[in-house]
Design an enzyme around this catalytic site. Structure first.
Site, PDB file in Angstrom:
ATOM      1  N   PHE A 188      30.142  39.018  35.331  1.00  0.00           N
ATOM      2  CA  PHE A 188      31.208  39.193  36.312  1.00  0.00           C
ATOM      3  C   PHE A 188      30.589  39.713  37.594  1.00  0.00           C
ATOM      4  CE2 PHE A 188      35.975  39.790  36.435  1.00  0.00           C
ATOM      5  CZ  PHE A 188      36.261  38.652  35.704  1.00  0.00           C
ATOM      6  N   GLN A 246      42.155  45.617  47.973  1.00  0.00           N
ATOM      7  CA  GLN A 246      41.310  44.515  47.523  1.00  0.00           C
ATOM      8  C   GLN A 246      42.038  43.175  47.633  1.00  0.00           C
ATOM      9  OE1 GLN A 246      39.844  43.870  43.222  1.00  0.00           O
ATOM     10  NE2 GLN A 246      38.005  44.408  44.364  1.00  0.00           N
ATOM     11  N   HIS A 306      41.563  39.700  46.397  1.00  0.00           N
ATOM     12  CA  HIS A 306      40.780  38.911  45.437  1.00  0.00           C
ATOM     13  C   HIS A 306      40.443  37.571  46.089  1.00  0.00           C
ATOM     14  CE1 HIS A 306      39.640  36.768  41.813  1.00  0.00           C
ATOM     15  NE2 HIS A 306      39.731  37.880  41.113  1.00  0.00           N
ATOM     16  N   LEU A 334      46.748  34.420  40.751  1.00  0.00           N
ATOM     17  CA  LEU A 334      45.336  34.720  40.543  1.00  0.00           C
ATOM     18  C   LEU A 334      44.587  33.594  39.822  1.00  0.00           C
ATOM     19  CD1 LEU A 334      43.455  37.173  41.039  1.00  0.00           C
ATOM     20  CD2 LEU A 334      43.850  37.797  38.654  1.00  0.00           C
ATOM     21  N   GLU A 392      38.079  35.557  38.021  1.00  0.00           N
ATOM     22  CA  GLU A 392      36.660  35.562  38.342  1.00  0.00           C
ATOM     23  C   GLU A 392      35.843  34.986  37.187  1.00  0.00           C
ATOM     24  OE1 GLU A 392      35.847  39.134  40.410  1.00  0.00           O
ATOM     25  OE2 GLU A 392      33.761  39.209  39.770  1.00  0.00           O
ATOM     26  N   ARG A 439      33.760  41.281  45.364  1.00  0.00           N
ATOM     27  CA  ARG A 439      34.942  40.542  45.811  1.00  0.00           C
ATOM     28  C   ARG A 439      35.166  40.627  47.313  1.00  0.00           C
ATOM     29  NH1 ARG A 439      39.092  42.177  40.850  1.00  0.00           N
ATOM     30  NH2 ARG A 439      38.158  40.755  39.325  1.00  0.00           N
ATOM     31  N   HIS A 449      45.445  41.848  45.816  1.00  0.00           N
ATOM     32  CA  HIS A 449      45.349  41.958  44.367  1.00  0.00           C
ATOM     33  C   HIS A 449      45.384  43.389  43.847  1.00  0.00           C
ATOM     34  CE1 HIS A 449      44.297  40.853  40.327  1.00  0.00           C
ATOM     35  NE2 HIS A 449      43.117  41.452  40.357  1.00  0.00           N
ATOM     36  N   ARG A 456      36.406  47.631  44.262  1.00  0.00           N
ATOM     37  CA  ARG A 456      36.369  47.669  42.795  1.00  0.00           C
ATOM     38  C   ARG A 456      35.635  46.457  42.247  1.00  0.00           C
ATOM     39  NH1 ARG A 456      39.305  45.236  38.810  1.00  0.00           N
ATOM     40  NH2 ARG A 456      40.790  44.316  40.290  1.00  0.00           N
TER      41      ARG A 456
END
Length: 603
Positions: free
Chosen positions: A121, A234, A236, A250, A253, A309, A380, A415
């Site tokens: 990730f 954030q 995304h 969404l 990822e 991100r 997000h 994050r």
């Protein structure tokens, strides 16, 4: 004086997503009475949108991983504004929380020798995300929900809290209404835990559903708690952009973790164009090396699509602004290309990414095993939130705690994917434990029923007006302002314009009119949500004005560089004696020498 249904608990948990459920389970395990409030139905939570996995250094796929690497990755991802002790606790305790979840019945994907499987990730050095296909959050909620219903917890579904109650400095309870019948409910509690999730509905394009209107942040702020780092929202990088009916949903990822690549309209893999210096030595030198990384080659470095991100989102915006975007103002995310690398690629994609396959097939009529997806940034997650003590999760208000997305500190300026689920497990447990301890050691504070009467009367005022704005229109206008003026790329002139616009919306929100009665009235619900949306929007905007640099998820076009002189601080937002929002700077705590050494060794 009106009477209300009253409920009294040792610990009241507001919010019933992953964090709220984990808090409630832990508090109940310590022998106190627990009430759990869901704005929606039990199990309906943003946690299920966390599809890719739970970050925990289990070392099942790569034995080089351990809590120190996870700690260093989290601090680097957060641009070192994180509460380092929270990052330490999180990295150390996440593996035990995942094993605990497994013992409670979570069915993770498996390695060939039967251990919990982990995947790559963004921002994580090694494969670290324990997962269940691309439905990890759903499996987590199912497990926590199944476990919690046997713990004696009383659940109030479809209930919204509109105000916290205090007695002196200590929290005393909460006041809200049931959405179905519109009746008020009064809750007395020795300790309250805020676990209400994020603020996504302050923006037009978001992955968040209707519940995420910043309630917990706003309730805590108006009760006297400090908010921290609210400028770090954030976005995304991969949300759906087409057709319009699905914009913002969404795209995990995990697609990029399994080998998906980002392309512009010229079919160029643009992420190789700009590699941040902080990650240069950890990023693949070429496309082949990036592919090998996703297939588990331990000698390869990660592809640039798996950078943090904030960076990926800004690169996508750059491509769109410079005219290289896809037809519907996004870019292309292609996983189908792996058919040139492995046999049975279509079957592999459907097995690894079943939710994404069905999501695009059913909502956009796109077969992701054969063609690329169109994606773009979507609001997000909120890194900022209620300032809490790292060990106990208690806020600056005695008896008021916070956990999960509503709490600040762990993630700093950005994050890493997968850290949200381990965050809510680690700090949900801690918040539950220490809230129960607080409840055992303190008496129930008395409730001022006259103050409750005032709140109740104010809540029904929108019904009594014969003229005024439609609350839906005020919310829509707010989302437009935040999307256009306080989005991914910010500048002083637009932020000041946003503040002015928010002040006008405050005036309009005080005069909204609602028709009908209190039963099943979405217009009334929206009218009551506006106070929270406006509070968090003002906090985001004022913090964004105060941080005159670019760092993590906060990018200022007029201050494009990081400022080490003024930027190494947290920004606090507090309600002043005059009721106005104040912004203060708080110096970062000096990091322990042993943790500094870990970071230096991992650079």
């Amino acid at each position: 004086m009106a009477t209300f249904d009253q409920y009294d608990y040792d610990v009241l948990v507001i919010g019933a997503g992953g964090a709220g459920l984990r808090v409630a389970i832990e508090a109940a395990a310590h022998g106190v009475s627990v009430g759990l409030i869901c704005k929606s139905l039990l199990g309906k939570a943003h946690t299920v949108m966390a599809e890719g996995g739970i970050a925990a250094a289990l070392s099942n796929v790569d034995e080089r991983d351990n809590w120190k690497v996870h700690f260093a990755d989290t601090m680097r991802g957060g641009q070192y504004l994180n509460d380092w002790h929270m990052a330490e606790l999180h990295a150390k305790e996440a593996p035990d929380r995942v094993r605990e979840l497994e013992a409670w019945g979570a069915l993770f994907d498996r390695t060939k020798d039967g251990r919990i499987l982990q995947r790559n990730f963004g921002g994580h050095k090694y494969p670290r995300l324990a997962h269940v296909g691309d439905r990890t959050g759903l499996e987590m909620i199912r497990t926590l929900q199944d476990y919690s219903i046997h713990q004696g917890i009383e659940v109030h579904m479809e209930c919204t809290i509109i105000s916290l109650l205090k007695n002196g400095e200590q929290v005393a309870g909460a006041f809200g209404y049931e959405r179905e019948k519109g009746r008020f409910k009064l809750f007395g509690a020795k300790a309250i835990v805020i676990a209400t999730g994020g603020i996504g509905r302050a923006y037009k394009i978001t992955s968040n559903s209707w519940e995420y209107t910043g309630d917990g942040h706003s309730l805590a702020y108006h009760a006297g708690a400090e908010l921290m780092d609210m400028e770090f929202v954030q976005f995304h990088p991969t949300g759906m952009v087409w057709p319009p009916s699905v914009r913002g949903i969404l795209v995990t990822e995990g697609v990029r973790g399994e080998g998906g690549i980002l392309l512009n309209r010229e079919h160029k893999r643009f992420m190789f164009d700009e590699i941040p210096e902080l990650y240069r030595h950890q990023t693949a030198d070429n496309e082949e090396e990036g592919w090998k990384y996703t297939q588990g080659d331990r000698s390869a470095k990660r592809p640039p699509e798996l950078l943090t991100r904030d960076h990926v989102a800004r690169c996508i915006v750059r491509e769109i602004k410079e005219g290289r975007g896809s037809p519907h103002n996004g870019v292309f995310l292609d996983i189908s290309w792996i058919k040139t690398k492995i046999p049975n690629a279509a079957e592999y994609i459907r097995k690894k990414l079943p939710s994404m396959y069905h999501q695009f097939k059913k909502l956009a009529d796109i077969d992701i095993t054969k063609e690329a997806m169109e994606v773009g940034p979507t609001t997000h997650y909120m890194m900022g939130g209620i300032r809490v003590n790292a060990e106990t999760q208690m806020s600056t208000v005695p008896g008021l705690f916070a956990a999960g997305e509503a709490a600040a500190g762990l993630h700093g300026a950005n994050r890493l994917g997968g850290n949200s689920l381990s965050d809510l497990l680690v700090f949900g447990k801690r918040a539950g434990e220490f809230a129960a301890k607080f409840a055992r050691e303190n008496k129930q504070a008395g409730i001022d029923h006259q103050a409750v009467e005032v709140i109740a009367n104010k809540a029904v005022e929108p019904f009594e007006r014969t003229d005024g704005d439609n609350p839906f229109q005020v919310q829509y206008d707010l989302q437009e302002i935040m999307q256009d003026l306080v989005g991914i790329v910010r500048k002083e002139e637009e932020l000041l314009k946003a503040i002015s616009a928010l002040e006008k919306l405050q005036e309009r929100s005080r005069k909204v009119r609602v028709i009908g009665n209190r039963e099943y009235n979405n217009g009334w619900h929206t009218a009551l949500d506006l106070q929270h949306l406006l509070t968090v929007s003002e906090a985001i905007t004022r913090a964004a004005i105060a941080r005159k640099e670019s760092r993590g998820a906060h990018f200022r076009e007029d201050y494009p560089e990081k400022d080490e002189q003024t930027g190494n601080c947290n920004l606090l937002l507090v309600k002043g004696p005059d009721g106005q929002m104040q912004v203060k700077r708080a110096s970062l705590r000096e990091m322990r020498a042993d943790l500094k050494q870990i970071i230096d060794e991992m650079k």
